[in-house]
Design a protein around this motif. Structure first.
Motif, PDB file in Angstrom:
ATOM      1  N   ASP A 133       0.825  -1.210   0.000  1.00  0.00           N
ATOM      2  CA  ASP A 133       0.000   0.000   0.000  1.00  0.00           C
ATOM      3  C   ASP A 133       0.857   1.257   0.000  1.00  0.00           C
ATOM      4  N   ALA A 140       2.704   1.747  -3.210  1.00  0.00           N
ATOM      5  CA  ALA A 140       1.814   2.199  -4.277  1.00  0.00           C
ATOM      6  C   ALA A 140       1.512   3.682  -4.134  1.00  0.00           C
ATOM      7  N   ARG A 180       4.448   5.583  -5.401  1.00  0.00           N
ATOM      8  CA  ARG A 180       4.532   5.627  -6.859  1.00  0.00           C
ATOM      9  C   ARG A 180       3.543   6.631  -7.439  1.00  0.00           C
ATOM     10  N   ARG A 181       2.342   6.662  -6.868  1.00  0.00           N
ATOM     11  CA  ARG A 181       1.340   7.625  -7.351  1.00  0.00           C
ATOM     12  C   ARG A 181       1.854   9.056  -7.200  1.00  0.00           C
TER      13      ARG A 181
END
Lengths: 208, 208
Positions: free
Chosen positions: B126, B129, B132-133
DNA sequence: GAAGGTACAGTACCGCCGGTACGGTAGTTC
DNA sequence: GAACTACCGTACCGGCGGTACTGTACCTTC
């Protein structure tokens, strides 16, 4: 190197296994118990060689500096053999650097200096001083390179060459952060190639 | 914003105090007990809002993204008001960015994303991620900026504009690492100004 | 106005980790 | 054979992340 006492060999083995673990998982996430198990010694043995985890960090950073200096010496030395022109030699050297980073399996393993920089409140003054020496070494190295270029080709913009020298380290460190965040190991070498493009534009007497 | 339930207020208070501590000392060095004391709640209260420290990290990163986007929107929006030319607007925006970083007391407080990047083995999928966003958001933002410029001024070198967009984030992240390692908060803004110089040289139709 | 959910407080406990303390010992050196 | 080096073994400590469970003040809904 060939003649090491038993103590020196054990110490080197600890550093080897510790470095692998630290580059893979970070310094904090690497426990002493784990290092001890990998190096096949006991906790007592570890603390015989390093008084605490700070001492290990410092030893890792200082060893890292010497290894890295040898690599850069070889890289820039070969580049200078390939061209008498300091600008061309620098451009070749930066290309070599990008290739070196790209060829590292799984991307650049990450820089111990940066790891320490992001957790410097955990480390004591010794570690921070070793860290500063490492970055200063890079600055002087690349400053000398850019001085040679600037003596032949005056830079197109009013640029502080110390800042430009720091940019080499900064691009690599930033590239590593980006590569990790994006899980794309190629980013670091791409960033080095952009720096190469900047150096080319900055010092080239006439475009194209 | 004005109307928050009691739970939302407590959650926000936890995030506020946690962010201060994390930026000052790093995520690892910030204990839950410490956050709990600063936010004047109990450990039970903390774990009611966040199931573990990973959840806290993710919430911090996501809040950081939205705040940063607002800042960049303001920055680039003001820059675009000051010039119709996309290249000039970008140069003004980068200058604003350098000033913003320079004016931060004690230097840029450090980027949560980079902190997570250097300890990503500690964090779960989580958090990675979310990380990365954040970086992808920066890429798209600056990619759009450079696309506008390239439509008017073709870049002097065969440059991938995605890589150039990543360079903005990379320079900032690398600058933070360098600033921390050297204990010189000005380095980051100096590096941003060098990037500005590169953008200028890269897109300017004629030198000088 | 009773029922049930929200938002915690309080207490007790667990395992891992960095680190300390200290006694013992095989091998080497003088 | 004494002293030193380079460890081993064991026991222990406090801090940390996290779990488990009970209790309860406050608010909303029927």
């Amino acid at each position: 190197m060939a003649m090491m006492t038993r103590g020196e060999e054990t110490r080197a083995r600890i550093l080897d296994t510790a470095q692998d673990a630290v580059l893979a998982k970070g310094f904090e996430a690497t426990s002493i118990d784990e290092i001890v198990a990998s190096a096949e010694i006991t906790k007592s043995g570890f603390f015989y060689h390093f008084k605490d985890k700070n001492a290990l960090a410092r030893a890792l950073i200082e060893r890292h500096i010497t290894v890295e200096e040898e690599i850069f010496d070889g890289l820039l030395g070969r580049a200078r053999e390939l061209s008498d022109d300091p600008l061309q030699a620098a451009l070749i050297g930066l290309k070599f650097l990008a290739e070196l980073i790209e060829d590292m399996p799984g991307g650049h393993p990450g820089c111990i200096v940066a790891t320490a920089a992001y957790q410097d409140r955990l480390f004591n003054a010794d570690v921070r001083a070793a860290n500063r020496r490492a970055v200063l070494g890079w600055r002087h190295r690349f400053r000398a390179m850019f001085d040679e270029i600037a003596a032949v080709y005056p830079p197109r913009d009013g640029i502080d060459l110390d800042h430009l020298a720091d940019m080499v380290s900064g691009i690599v460190e930033g590239g590593i952060v980006m590569a990790r965040a994006m899980n794309d190991p190629l980013i670091t070498s791409q960033q080095v190639m952009l720096l190469r493009s900047y150096v080319k534009l900055l010092f080239s007497p006439r475009p194209d």
